[in-house]
Design a protein around this motif. Structure first.
Motif, PDB file in Angstrom:
ATOM      1  N   SER A  92       3.714   1.595  -4.470  1.00 31.90           N
ATOM      2  CA  SER A  92       2.684   0.713  -3.931  1.00 31.90           C
ATOM      3  C   SER A  92       2.237  -0.256  -5.020  1.00 31.90           C
ATOM      4  O   SER A  92       1.932   0.157  -6.139  1.00 31.90           O
ATOM      5  CB  SER A  92       1.496   1.569  -3.461  1.00 31.90           C
ATOM      6  OG  SER A  92       0.286   0.867  -3.606  1.00 31.90           O
ATOM      7  N   ALA A 108      -6.323  -8.304  -5.848  1.00 26.53           N
ATOM      8  CA  ALA A 108      -7.717  -8.288  -5.392  1.00 26.53           C
ATOM      9  C   ALA A 108      -8.127  -6.873  -5.010  1.00 26.53           C
ATOM     10  O   ALA A 108      -9.178  -6.379  -5.414  1.00 26.53           O
ATOM     11  CB  ALA A 108      -7.884  -9.224  -4.198  1.00 26.53           C
ATOM     12  N   MET A 109      -7.291  -6.225  -4.244  1.00 27.57           N
ATOM     13  CA  MET A 109      -7.613  -4.891  -3.710  1.00 27.57           C
ATOM     14  C   MET A 109      -7.793  -3.857  -4.828  1.00 27.57           C
ATOM     15  O   MET A 109      -8.700  -3.025  -4.784  1.00 27.57           O
ATOM     16  CB  MET A 109      -6.468  -4.475  -2.776  1.00 27.57           C
ATOM     17  CG  MET A 109      -6.737  -3.259  -1.960  1.00 27.57           C
ATOM     18  SD  MET A 109      -7.908  -3.608  -0.630  1.00 27.57           S
ATOM     19  CE  MET A 109      -8.395  -1.928  -0.206  1.00 27.57           C
ATOM     20  N   SER A 110      -6.920  -3.920  -5.830  1.00 25.62           N
ATOM     21  CA  SER A 110      -6.854  -2.842  -6.836  1.00 25.62           C
ATOM     22  C   SER A 110      -7.916  -2.932  -7.921  1.00 25.62           C
ATOM     23  O   SER A 110      -8.125  -1.966  -8.651  1.00 25.62           O
ATOM     24  CB  SER A 110      -5.484  -2.872  -7.513  1.00 25.62           C
ATOM     25  OG  SER A 110      -5.308  -4.086  -8.222  1.00 25.62           O
ATOM     26  N   PHE A 158       0.809  -1.226   0.000  1.00 22.89           N
ATOM     27  CA  PHE A 158       0.000   0.000   0.000  1.00 22.89           C
ATOM     28  C   PHE A 158       0.840   1.273   0.000  1.00 22.89           C
ATOM     29  O   PHE A 158       0.281   2.360   0.019  1.00 22.89           O
ATOM     30  CB  PHE A 158      -0.922   0.006   1.222  1.00 22.89           C
ATOM     31  CG  PHE A 158      -2.088  -0.936   1.097  1.00 22.89           C
ATOM     32  CD1 PHE A 158      -3.261  -0.534   0.472  1.00 22.89           C
ATOM     33  CD2 PHE A 158      -2.033  -2.225   1.606  1.00 22.89           C
ATOM     34  CE1 PHE A 158      -4.345  -1.393   0.358  1.00 22.89           C
ATOM     35  CE2 PHE A 158      -3.113  -3.092   1.501  1.00 22.89           C
ATOM     36  CZ  PHE A 158      -4.275  -2.682   0.869  1.00 22.89           C
ATOM     37  N   GLY A 159       2.155   1.163   0.035  1.00 21.48           N
ATOM     38  CA  GLY A 159       3.009   2.337   0.146  1.00 21.48           C
ATOM     39  C   GLY A 159       3.317   2.639   1.605  1.00 21.48           C
ATOM     40  O   GLY A 159       2.796   1.981   2.515  1.00 21.48           O
ATOM     41  N   THR A 204      -2.999 -10.338  -3.113  1.00 24.15           N
ATOM     42  CA  THR A 204      -3.747  -9.400  -2.271  1.00 24.15           C
ATOM     43  C   THR A 204      -3.874  -8.059  -2.994  1.00 24.15           C
ATOM     44  O   THR A 204      -4.954  -7.453  -3.037  1.00 24.15           O
ATOM     45  CB  THR A 204      -3.011  -9.172  -0.929  1.00 24.15           C
ATOM     46  OG1 THR A 204      -2.421 -10.379  -0.486  1.00 24.15           O
ATOM     47  CG2 THR A 204      -3.933  -8.596   0.110  1.00 24.15           C
ATOM     48  N   VAL A 209      -0.556  -1.884  -5.009  1.00 19.71           N
ATOM     49  CA  VAL A 209      -1.976  -1.655  -5.300  1.00 19.71           C
ATOM     50  C   VAL A 209      -2.113  -0.482  -6.278  1.00 19.71           C
ATOM     51  O   VAL A 209      -2.899  -0.539  -7.226  1.00 19.71           O
ATOM     52  CB  VAL A 209      -2.781  -1.396  -4.009  1.00 19.71           C
ATOM     53  CG1 VAL A 209      -4.245  -1.135  -4.341  1.00 19.71           C
ATOM     54  CG2 VAL A 209      -2.671  -2.585  -3.061  1.00 19.71           C
ATOM     55  N   GLU A 210      -1.328   0.571  -6.069  1.00 22.22           N
ATOM     56  CA  GLU A 210      -1.389   1.703  -6.998  1.00 22.22           C
ATOM     57  C   GLU A 210      -0.888   1.309  -8.388  1.00 22.22           C
ATOM     58  O   GLU A 210      -1.375   1.837  -9.397  1.00 22.22           O
ATOM     59  CB  GLU A 210      -0.591   2.891  -6.444  1.00 22.22           C
ATOM     60  CG  GLU A 210      -1.308   3.573  -5.281  1.00 22.22           C
ATOM     61  CD  GLU A 210      -0.541   4.738  -4.698  1.00 22.22           C
ATOM     62  OE1 GLU A 210      -1.188   5.647  -4.160  1.00 22.22           O
ATOM     63  OE2 GLU A 210       0.708   4.742  -4.745  1.00 22.22           O
ATOM     64  N   THR A 211       0.059   0.385  -8.440  1.00 23.32           N
ATOM     65  CA  THR A 211       0.482  -0.138  -9.747  1.00 23.32           C
ATOM     66  C   THR A 211      -0.711  -0.805 -10.427  1.00 23.32           C
ATOM     67  O   THR A 211      -0.957  -0.613 -11.627  1.00 23.32           O
ATOM     68  CB  THR A 211       1.639  -1.140  -9.577  1.00 23.32           C
ATOM     69  OG1 THR A 211       2.715  -0.493  -8.898  1.00 23.32           O
ATOM     70  CG2 THR A 211       2.122  -1.663 -10.915  1.00 23.32           C
ATOM     71  N   LEU A 251      -3.827  -0.087  -9.961  1.00 26.28           N
ATOM     72  CA  LEU A 251      -4.809   0.941 -10.346  1.00 26.28           C
ATOM     73  C   LEU A 251      -4.428   1.600 -11.676  1.00 26.28           C
ATOM     74  O   LEU A 251      -5.295   2.057 -12.423  1.00 26.28           O
ATOM     75  CB  LEU A 251      -4.930   2.000  -9.243  1.00 26.28           C
ATOM     76  CG  LEU A 251      -5.671   1.530  -7.992  1.00 26.28           C
ATOM     77  CD1 LEU A 251      -5.492   2.515  -6.834  1.00 26.28           C
ATOM     78  CD2 LEU A 251      -7.160   1.316  -8.270  1.00 26.28           C
TER      79      LEU A 251
END
Lengths: 356, 392
Positions: free
Chosen positions: B160, B106-108, B88-89, B103, B162-164, B166
């Motif tokens: 992050s 899934a989150m992103s 998450f950074g 994870t 997850v940001e990747t 996104l």
């Protein structure tokens, strides 16, 4: 313009011809400070507005009457194909001419399969390259009505992988030029299929090292053997990832306590689960209990409580759900605005107090 | 990672002969330092003076716990580029959350963006964001080093996974952020580009009315051919190739979606008796984008193009001998030198003394003293551990 801070390539002049599998590279270079322009000839572009604004919102485009003249002075040319074609806009002869005009110019050619070899020149789409590059070999369903169906991820990953792999190469080629004042610019031959093929993690190593082919599994890693499920539908209807990997003794003890606290019946005190190796052998049974836990609770609660116990579990969000999470919406600089367009920024912010 | 996948001919499995780890880490040396020892921490700080980049992928608080937060490192070396790659950074309420590649997927939204309507997501058959966050990290670091050379000023790239995700989920998120248009309930739509209403559901960069995979002869898990028809010319060619489709040649390509079910039925019948490579050859020879669905085995053993490109290169591993690795995917259209991996593999601690001698100027007596004081390796931990069972 886009990210004030990402300015490593300020002053780098980039021309981009063709559009297939190359718009992400153009965006990356632009977002790192390069002056990128898309140059077209008389052929109408088929790219829809949705893609233009996502990848090219700050990249000007103009119709050229003198392609050679317009490209001559650029530091870098992105040479891609038009939709449905297998060869790039600039052929080998055109590249040689440009190289003669400007020997230090770098040309990065991006084609579906590369410029040489038996499949060179074949037309391709995102889906066909995901097939040839192995993504469809690993992703899809293993159960239910769709059992055995390969599924290609959406979002344009052929473009994305080609862009990332090419961006690394372009930067290396620029570094070589800077280190060698007499060196000629390189003419890179990027094959989207090759880039995809080295981006499938364990699929090729499984065959190369163990002579086992990975079987695709619904929503989880393709493996040469059957594995328990990772995703279950929570009480609120949303799917949830309950990753049953790396459950060491400490995590296992916390899980048992958690189940007890929630009144979920289980037999995890059984001797067969107490040793890490034998626990792994009985993971299908453990996952059945995880499913019971997930099915009776909402995803928000499951995320908070599992993470409190150091479990790498998460809701299976849509992207629009994720971006609304306050972590991204309030605390991180995840979104950038360019005019009327809002999009996720590249995931690195290279800050600088100094002018470059 | 050092006990993930071993070669089938490896008898004694250890931390140092994991085939998959070697595949990922060719070209690197290995320095081991006990960070819990104050002398070890001092050695790392001395090293930071001399390096351009510090890269790590621990959870957000690990380096900070060692006393190596960015501000401390920047004081030591102002031009240092520090990249941390975490789920998450390093800021925000989720920064300490525990993540693996799946994870973050899934989150992103990356997992949910794959599947057929009415089912659970098909998701990813591997940790795509482990691979792609690595690529993004390399891009960011190369640019940051260039910027640091120009300005003398380094930075912390707080990346992050997850940001990747996104970013990589593509234009669908831009549609939401810009227009407020949420992902439609019929999305995702299998392998198709368009949904039943003719709307772009694949965000694949094309809006092809006919784009799917079809089973081919053999009946194996990967006996499928993928095909995309976007243009009228391609549609006409397809109608001339597939006998049952000849009556449909009068249709404009945009009219295909209204007859999709019957057209795809004929295509399935046509491809059922053809090998996937033959089917792809016929289609591409006619100018229609197509390709076989390929497994790992297919790409290593059957694909003539990847063989021509040199998918696998041979390197010399100190414990595995000749070892196949996935080569860099870069080829050139000029006479300059190829880019190749250096045939070096990181044997745990194998280069510790040489690195500390070469970079910090430590002599043999100093190195021996540090070794005796367990600064290079914690007391009681064996250097080679026999791995009974690999994780994958």
């Amino acid at each position: 313009m886009v990210n004030r801070n990402n300015c490593a390539y300020n002053g780098l002049r980039v021309a981009w011809v063709g559009d297939q599998f190359s718009s992400f590279l153009a965006r990356i270079l632009h977002d790192l400070g390069a002056d990128v322009v898309q140059v077209t000839d008389d052929v109408e572009t088929t790219t829809s507005d949705r893609y233009v604004r996502h990848y090219q919102v700050a990249i000007p485009c103009y119709k050229s009457k003198d392609l050679r003249g317009d490209l001559r002075d650029k530091d870098l040319i992105i040479n891609a194909c038009r939709e449905g074609e297998g060869w790039p806009v600039l052929n080998l002869k055109a590249m040689q001419t440009l190289q003669a005009d400007n020997p230090r110019q770098i040309i990065c050619t991006i084609t579906p399969y590369g410029m040489t070899g038996p499949w060179a020149g074949r037309p391709a789409s995102d889906l066909t390259l995901l097939a040839a590059g192995g993504f469809l070999g690993s992703c899809g369903y293993d159960d239910g009505k769709a059992a055995g169906l390969p599924i290609g991820c959406s979002g344009g990953q052929s473009n994305h992988i080609a862009g990332m792999v090419a961006a690394i190469a372009v930067q290396a080629a620029l570094k070589q030029l800077e280190n060698s004042p007499q060196a000629a610019g390189r003419r890179l031959d990027i094959s989207v299929q090759h880039a995809l093929s080295v981006s499938t993690e364990m699929s090729i190593p499984y065959w190369d090292y163990t002579h086992a082919d990975a079987l695709r599994h619904t929503g989880r890693h393709a493996m040469p053997r059957e594995t328990p499920r990772w995703q279950h539908q929570a009480a609120d209807g949303q799917y949830f990832l309950a990753l049953p990997l790396y459950i060491d003794d400490k995590r296992f003890a916390m899980i048992k306590q958690w189940l007890d606290d929630e009144g979920i019946p289980h037999n995890l005190e059984d001797e067969k689960f107490q040793n890490a190796d034998s626990r792994e052998e009985h993971m299908f049974e453990i996952v059945d209990i995880f499913r019971d836990l997930v099915e009776t609770h909402n995803t928000g609660w499951l995320f908070t409580e599992s993470q409190r116990r150091r479990m790498p579990w998460a809701p299976i969000n849509r992207a629009d759900q994720c971006i609304e999470d306050s972590h991204f919406a309030r605390y991180r600089q995840t979104v950038e605005e360019i005019g009327s367009v809002r999009r996720a920024r590249l995931p690195f912010l290279i800050t600088s107090a100094a002018e470059v | 990672m050092r006990s993930v996948m071993f070669r089938s001919d490896t008898q004694k499995r250890t931390w140092n002969n994991d085939a998959f780890f070697a595949n990922l880490n060719i070209g690197k040396e290995s320095l081991t330092i006990n960070v819990k020892d104050p002398c070890g921490l001092d050695l790392i700080k001395d090293m930071i003076k001399h390096v351009d980049i510090v890269s790590e992928s621990f959870s957000a608080s690990v380096l900070q716990g060692w006393g190596l937060d960015y501000e401390t490192m920047r004081q030591i070396n102002p031009a240092l580029v520090y990249i941390s790659i975490s789920g998450f950074g390093h800021t925000g309420p989720h920064k300490d959350k525990n993540t693996w590649g799946p994870t973050a997927q899934a989150m992103s939204g990356m997992t949910a963006a794959s599947g057929v309507p009415g089912r659970d997501p098909a998701g990813w058959g591997y940790s795509y964001l482990d691979v792609s966050a690595g690529y993004m990290g390399a891009i960011g670091v190369l640019a940051a080093v260039r910027q640091a050379i120009k300005t003398g000023e380094g930075c912390h790239i707080d990346m992050s996974q997850v940001e990747t995700g996104l970013v990589l989920v593509g234009p669908m998120l831009t549609d939401y952020l810009t227009d407020g248009k949420r992902t439609p309930s019929s999305y995702p739509n299998g392998n198709r580009s368009l949904d039943a209403k003719g709307q772009d559901a694949g965000y694949r960069g094309d809006t092809a009315p006919l784009s799917n995979i079809y089973p081919t002869a053999g009946g194996g898990k990967d006996d499928w051919v993928a095909m995309t028809v976007t243009q009228n010319g391609q549609w006409q060619k397809l109608c001339s190739l597939v006998a049952d489709l000849q009556d449909y040649a009068r249709l404009d390509v945009r009219e295909i979606t209204s007859r999709l079910c019957e057209i795809e039925g004929m295509l399935k019948k046509h491809f059922a008796n053809r090998d996937k490579y033959t089917a792809a050859d016929e289609l591409t020879n006619a100018g229609i984008p197509a390709a076989p669905v390929q497994s790992g085995k297919d790409r290593v053993e059957r694909d003539p193009q990847l063989k021509h490109r040199g998918l696998i290169a041979q390197a010399d591993h100190p414990q595995l001998g000749k070892h196949g690795i996935q080569d860099l995917p870069y080829r050139f259209l000029d006479d300059g030198p190829d880019w190749q991996f250096t045939s070096i593999f990181p044997i745990l601690g194998g280069n510790t003394r040489a690195i500390l001698h070469d970079i910090l100027g430590k002599d043999d007596a100093e190195l021996e003293m540090l070794a005796q004081e367990d600064v290079f390796w914690p007391e009681g931990i064996p250097h080679e551990v026999h791995i009974e069972k690999s994780k994958w």
